[in-house]
Design a protein around this motif. Structure first.
Motif, short mmCIF file in Angstrom:
data_model
loop_
_atom_site.label_atom_id
_atom_site.label_comp_id
_atom_site.label_asym_id
_atom_site.label_seq_id
_atom_site.Cartn_x
_atom_site.Cartn_y
_atom_site.Cartn_z
N ILE A 164 21.32 76.09 133.53
CA ILE A 164 19.89 75.80 133.39
C ILE A 164 19.18 76.48 134.55
O ILE A 164 19.52 76.26 135.71
CB ILE A 164 19.64 74.28 133.41
N THR A 165 18.20 77.31 134.22
CA THR A 165 17.44 78.03 135.23
C THR A 165 16.12 77.31 135.49
O THR A 165 15.42 76.92 134.55
CB THR A 165 17.16 79.48 134.79
N THR A 166 15.80 77.14 136.76
CA THR A 166 14.55 76.49 137.19
C THR A 166 13.69 77.50 137.93
O THR A 166 14.18 78.16 138.85
CB THR A 166 14.85 75.30 138.12
N PRO A 167 12.43 77.67 137.53
CA PRO A 167 11.57 78.61 138.26
C PRO A 167 11.43 78.21 139.73
O PRO A 167 11.34 77.02 140.06
CB PRO A 167 10.23 78.51 137.53
N VAL A 168 11.44 79.21 140.60
CA VAL A 168 11.20 78.95 142.02
C VAL A 168 9.70 78.90 142.23
O VAL A 168 9.00 79.90 142.11
CB VAL A 168 11.84 80.03 142.91
N SER A 169 9.20 77.72 142.53
CA SER A 169 7.76 77.51 142.69
C SER A 169 7.53 76.59 143.88
O SER A 169 8.47 76.07 144.49
CB SER A 169 7.16 76.89 141.42
N ALA A 170 6.27 76.38 144.20
CA ALA A 170 5.93 75.62 145.40
C ALA A 170 6.45 74.19 145.35
O ALA A 170 6.71 73.59 146.40
CB ALA A 170 4.41 75.63 145.60
N ASP A 171 6.62 73.62 144.14
CA ASP A 171 7.03 72.22 144.07
C ASP A 171 8.51 72.00 144.39
O ASP A 171 8.94 70.86 144.55
CB ASP A 171 6.67 71.60 142.72
N VAL A 172 9.31 73.08 144.49
CA VAL A 172 10.71 72.93 144.92
C VAL A 172 10.97 73.64 146.24
O VAL A 172 12.12 73.79 146.65
CB VAL A 172 11.68 73.44 143.83
N LEU A 173 9.92 74.05 146.93
CA LEU A 173 10.06 74.80 148.17
C LEU A 173 9.37 74.06 149.30
O LEU A 173 8.22 73.62 149.15
CB LEU A 173 9.46 76.20 148.00
N ARG A 174 10.04 73.91 150.43
CA ARG A 174 9.47 73.27 151.62
C ARG A 174 9.47 74.28 152.77
O ARG A 174 10.38 75.09 152.89
CB ARG A 174 10.30 72.05 152.03
N GLY A 175 8.45 74.16 153.63
CA GLY A 175 8.41 74.98 154.84
C GLY A 175 7.70 76.31 154.71
O GLY A 175 7.50 76.99 155.70
N ALA A 176 7.32 76.69 153.48
CA ALA A 176 6.56 77.92 153.26
C ALA A 176 5.09 77.57 153.06
O ALA A 176 4.76 76.56 152.45
CB ALA A 176 7.10 78.68 152.06
N LEU A 177 4.21 78.43 153.55
CA LEU A 177 2.77 78.21 153.37
C LEU A 177 2.19 79.07 152.26
O LEU A 177 1.04 78.88 151.88
CB LEU A 177 2.04 78.49 154.69
N ASP A 178 2.98 80.02 151.73
CA ASP A 178 2.47 80.89 150.67
C ASP A 178 3.66 81.49 149.93
O ASP A 178 4.74 81.67 150.50
CB ASP A 178 1.59 82.00 151.26
N LEU A 179 3.47 81.78 148.64
CA LEU A 179 4.46 82.47 147.83
C LEU A 179 3.84 83.74 147.28
O LEU A 179 2.85 83.69 146.56
CB LEU A 179 4.95 81.59 146.68
N GLU A 180 4.43 84.87 147.62
CA GLU A 180 3.99 86.15 147.08
C GLU A 180 4.81 86.47 145.83
O GLU A 180 6.04 86.50 145.88
CB GLU A 180 4.17 87.25 148.12
N HIS A 181 4.15 86.68 144.71
CA HIS A 181 4.85 87.01 143.47
C HIS A 181 5.19 88.50 143.47
O HIS A 181 4.34 89.35 143.67
CB HIS A 181 3.99 86.64 142.27
N THR A 182 6.48 88.79 143.27
CA THR A 182 6.99 90.15 143.28
C THR A 182 7.39 90.55 141.86
O THR A 182 7.26 89.75 140.92
CB THR A 182 8.20 90.26 144.21
N GLU A 183 7.91 91.75 141.72
CA GLU A 183 8.30 92.23 140.39
C GLU A 183 9.40 91.36 139.78
O GLU A 183 9.44 91.14 138.57
CB GLU A 183 8.78 93.67 140.48
N HIS A 184 10.29 90.83 140.64
CA HIS A 184 11.45 90.11 140.13
C HIS A 184 11.44 88.62 140.46
O HIS A 184 12.25 87.87 139.89
CB HIS A 184 12.73 90.73 140.69
N GLY A 185 10.57 88.17 141.37
CA GLY A 185 10.60 86.76 141.75
C GLY A 185 9.46 86.42 142.69
O GLY A 185 8.31 86.81 142.47
N VAL A 186 9.80 85.72 143.78
CA VAL A 186 8.79 85.32 144.76
C VAL A 186 9.35 85.57 146.16
O VAL A 186 10.56 85.49 146.39
CB VAL A 186 8.37 83.84 144.61
#
Length: 390
Positions: free
Chosen positions: A10-32
């Motif tokens: 089961i694949t889960t998208p990497v998004s802000a709700d499962v990430l701690r300690g980062a202030l921003d997520l830059e979306h790239t061609e393949h991920g974040v």
């Protein structure tokens, strides 16, 4: 990438709700790509050292609740290589299960950033993504954390497990917002959970946001505004070493810059406990100004080391040394604490002083070794003000 032997996945998208300690997520061609400064602040930086440091995810971790017994994370790292110096160890991923270290791993492939210390030139060579795999996790629902390398830029592509993931609810733990230099980012630590801020945070039950930026704790206004705008229950600032080894300013500019930095933070956190920490003991800069430089003789011998190139006599003209910085920070905090009872000062030599250097010398004359990270963490955890859970 590693061969998968468990099914179904089961694949889960990497998004802000499962990430701690980062202030921003830059979306790239393949991920974040996690960032420790927001996009507007990065746009004001205009300098490669900070751009590299803030994109290395020190203190950033994926946090999920799951019954999975196997977890995989596809990533593309960017590893730094210094010409003429020994190879740096691969960045480490640490797996915590219900708060306890349960595994470590590295990832193959990735990009390589080659830096020439003599000229400052840098060149990036692209490489493939890799997979970090952890198996044999205990069954049943549990909190799983994957701490990302503190010293490699890490593009996150896919998170998989053999059971569903869900975000972990807010535990109500106090948020500790820390800013400092490469020592705070974790230079020479064994792994991301072994940097002194990560160790201190676990010891005191704090949610860490680590804004330790290698070479870039320079009283930048955009960093102060980022600290101002980030919710926190405790704030600490480790000020001084980068200002000295960058030879960035004289005492006349340093004093109002510190006041302005604190003023900006207090606009968003008027009553939050705020601890100002002066530099740790570092013999090359105690009484010798910067700029700091690579030790070319050490590089020729295959070692990475640093030296101070300033003239101690220039202190009379306002050049900064660690002792000058400590004296002025202590004075500034005493002055401001008369109207700000939640402002505190900690002499960095209480965390690592001359006696510690005799026992545990700095391997490159600037950064602590793993044992020293543990010592600093223990002492810091005992020195910070009490913070209530939310």
């Amino acid at each position: 990438m590693a061969t998968r032997t468990w099914d179904p996945w089961i694949t889960t998208p990497v998004s802000a709700d499962v990430l701690r300690g980062a202030l921003d997520l830059e979306h790239t061609e393949h991920g974040v790509l996690p960032h420790r400064l927001p996009a507007w602040a990065r746009a004001q930086a205009g300098e490669g050292q900070l751009a590299m440091a803030e994109a290395e995810p020190s203190g950033v971790r994926l946090v999920v609740r799951t019954a999975a017994t196997a977890v995989e994370l596809d990533t593309r790292r960017t590893k730094r290589v210094y010409l003429g110096a020994p190879a740096r160890p691969d960045g480490r991923y640490d797996l915590l299960v219900d708060g306890r270290l349960a595994g470590t791993a590295t990832v193959p492939g990735g990009n390589t950033l080659t830096i020439d210390p003599a000229s400052g030139n840098a060149e990036t060579q692209a490489g493939p993504a890799g997979t970090v795999a952890f198996a044999g996790l205990p069954g049943g629902m549990k909190d799983v954390e994957i701490w990302l390398p503190h010293n490699e830029m890490t593009e996150l592509i896919a998170l998989r497990g053999n059971a569903p993931f869900e975000p972990v609810p807010d535990r109500g733990r106090p948020v500790w917002l820390h800013h400092g230099s490469s020592i705070s980012q974790g230079s020479n630590a064994e792994g991301p959970t072994a940097t002194w801020p990560a160790l201190a945070a676990r010891s005191r039950g704090l949610e860490l946001i680590n804004l330790g930026f290698g070479g870039s704790a320079l009283l930048d206004p955009f960093t102060a505004r980022t600290l101002r705008d980030t919710p926190a229950d405790l704030i600490s600032l480790k000020i001084g070493i980068n200002l000295v080894n960058a030879d960035l300013m004289r005492l006349r500019a340093f004093t109002p810059a510190v006041h302005g930095f604190l003023d900006t933070i207090r606009e968003g956190h008027p009553g939050t406990p705020l601890l100002v920490v002066s530099p740790l003991y570092c013999p090359i800069h105690e009484d010798t100004p910067g700029p700091g430089a690579f030790d070319t003789e050490a590089l020729r011998a295959g070692r990475l080391s640093f030296r101070a190139t300033g003239d101690p006599a220039e202190r009379a003209g306002g050049k900064l040394t660690l002792n000058v910085v400590r004296d002025e920070l202590a004075r500034i905090v005493r002055q401001r604490a008369t109207v700000d009872p939640n402002l505190h000062y900690l002499d960095g030599r209480e965390l690592y002083g001359a006696a510690d250097f005799a026992e545990l010398p700095l391997p490159d004359q600037l950064h602590p070794d793993p044992a020293t990270h543990r010592r600093i963490a223990e002492r810091f955890a005992g020195a910070i003000p009490a913070v209530r859970s939310r």
